[in-house]
Design a protein around this motif. Structure first.
Motif, PDB file in Angstrom:
ATOM      1  N   HIS A  70       0.797  -1.224   0.000  1.00  0.00           N
ATOM      2  CA  HIS A  70       0.000   0.000   0.000  1.00  0.00           C
ATOM      3  C   HIS A  70       0.830   1.274   0.000  1.00  0.00           C
ATOM      4  N   LEU A  99      -9.843  -8.776   0.670  1.00  0.00           N
ATOM      5  CA  LEU A  99      -9.073  -8.132   1.729  1.00  0.00           C
ATOM      6  C   LEU A  99      -7.595  -8.492   1.692  1.00  0.00           C
ATOM      7  N   ASN A 122      -3.663  -8.290   0.473  1.00  0.00           N
ATOM      8  CA  ASN A 122      -2.846  -7.117   0.151  1.00  0.00           C
ATOM      9  C   ASN A 122      -2.905  -6.780  -1.338  1.00  0.00           C
ATOM     10  N   ASN A 138      -5.305  -7.496  -3.585  1.00  0.00           N
ATOM     11  CA  ASN A 138      -6.605  -6.986  -4.024  1.00  0.00           C
ATOM     12  C   ASN A 138      -6.910  -5.607  -3.447  1.00  0.00           C
ATOM     13  N   LYS A 139      -6.389  -5.310  -2.264  1.00  0.00           N
ATOM     14  CA  LYS A 139      -6.561  -3.957  -1.737  1.00  0.00           C
ATOM     15  C   LYS A 139      -5.774  -2.945  -2.562  1.00  0.00           C
ATOM     16  N   ALA A 181      -7.324   0.092  -4.873  1.00  0.00           N
ATOM     17  CA  ALA A 181      -6.872   1.470  -4.669  1.00  0.00           C
ATOM     18  C   ALA A 181      -6.303   2.095  -5.940  1.00  0.00           C
TER      19      ALA A 181
END
Length: 366
Positions: free
Chosen positions: A277, A309, A311, A313-314, A318
């Motif tokens: 992220h 949920l 990493n 796919n988040k 985003a």
């Protein structure tokens, strides 16, 4: 026997994952040559002798590959405990004076696939990197020649604890007159790299390996003139298993260098399990006929859309991840990214990713 029984469930999961990776990536074996060799062996041996030979080869591979895996874990632990020397502490990496005049605005670090045996890349890869380097803007420096699958700043054949083994294995691979012996040596050499890819994606042992490799890359960047206060950014580009290593080291490298880090993978086989992220963007370049990269999306459930949920796919939700498809490209060989048919298209996709705006709005791109 009791100890073996207790270890069995863990080793079964680890070996199954490792076996799938070995089968998927292929270990660079020439299937045509292997088929010819199999016909010769079959004509010279009886079925019973052939079965015994296969059993002995399988047992030898199991023992040596397991030994290589254990040694990899032990060497990571030894470095972590401070028993080995070679990589500096993060605080001393960039204590080498102010940034040089005209320092580069972007450092493009190439991480090779599991075929890499030493600092020098195979001829096709070297030709690809030379062509890429010629087309890079003047402010972008290509950092190449990093041994992706050793954490110490030495070649695999110079490792203090295992050089005797690797030197003999390289000699067998290059000089032995028997094709089967050459093939087994090549499998064992590349199995070491496959094991490193498996460790990097593992949540238990991966952080140690990835941190150590990030230190090694940081040391190389410091030697190339990188300084944290120069306003430069870092782009990791990884081929095949090198994409997994890039995913693993990216966040550690960001913290050590205090610079924006992004990733460009092509034909990548990776888990996406790591911290993503905080990265400045991820670009995946894939071939429409690449079964190995496609298998990677199945082998690692964190990349499945059924797990929103995770990493990966988040980061996807985003908007950090961009995908570039090259029609007709395979994983390797005459239709792979290093072939004359596709290398310019891969380079064009890499250059486009370098020019694209980065995900973090407060940072500047290449």
């Amino acid at each position: 026997m009791k100890a073996a029984a207790r270890l069995h469930p863990w080793s079964q999961r680890f070996n199954l994952k490792l076996l799938l990776l070995v089968l998927a990536i292929g270990l660079g074996i020439n299937l045509v040559g292997l088929g010819h060799l199999a016909l010769v062996v079959r004509s010279a041996l009886s079925p019973a002798d052939l079965l015994l030979l296969l059993q002995l080869i399988g047992l030898l591979l199991m023992v040596l590959i397991a030994a290589a895996g254990i040694y990899s874990l032990v060497s990571e632990f030894a470095f972590w405990e401070g028993w080995l020397q070679g990589l500096p502490a993060p605080g001393t990496l960039f204590d080498r004076g102010p940034p040089a005049a005209g320092s580069h605005r972007c450092y493009l670090v190439y991480l090779d696939g599991i075929h890499q045996l030493e600092r020098d890349h195979p001829p096709r890869v070297s030709a690809f990197l030379e062509l890429l380097e010629q087309q890079l803007a003047a402010e972008i420096l290509l950092v190449r020649g990093l041994e992706t699958y050793t954490v110490m700043p030495v070649a695999l054949a110079e490792d203090a604890g295992s050089e005797w083994f690797w030197r003999r294995l390289f000699a067998l691979q290059e000089q032995h007159p028997n094709g089967l012996v050459q093939l087994l040596a090549a499998v064992l050499v590349q199995a070491n790299n496959v094991i490193k890819v498996g460790i990097s994606s593992d949540r238990r042992y991966g952080p140690i390996l990835n941190y150590e490799l990030a230190l090694k890359i940081s040391l190389r960047l410091a030697e190339a003139g990188f300084r944290p206060d120069a306003g430069s950014r870092i782009v990791l580009t990884g081929y095949s298993g090198g994409a997994e290593m890039a995913m693993g080291v990216a966040d550690y490298l960001r913290r050590i260098t205090r610079a924006p880090v992004s990733i460009i993978s092509f034909c990548g086989v990776f888990s996406g399990n790591q911290e993503l992220h905080q990265l400045a963007g991820i670009t995946t370049i894939v071939g429409s006929k690449d079964p190995v990269a496609a298998f990677g999306r199945i082998a690692y459930p964190g990349r499945s859309p059924l797990l929103p949920l995770s990493n990966w796919n988040k980061a996807l939700a985003a908007g950090q991840i961009q995908r570039s498809l090259i029609e007709g490209m395979n994983h390797n060989g005459s239709h792979g990214p290093f072939s004359e048919a596709f290398r310019q298209r891969v380079i064009k996709a890499i250059l486009a990713a370098l020019d694209a705006p980065i995900a973090a709005p407060t940072q500047t791109g290449c």
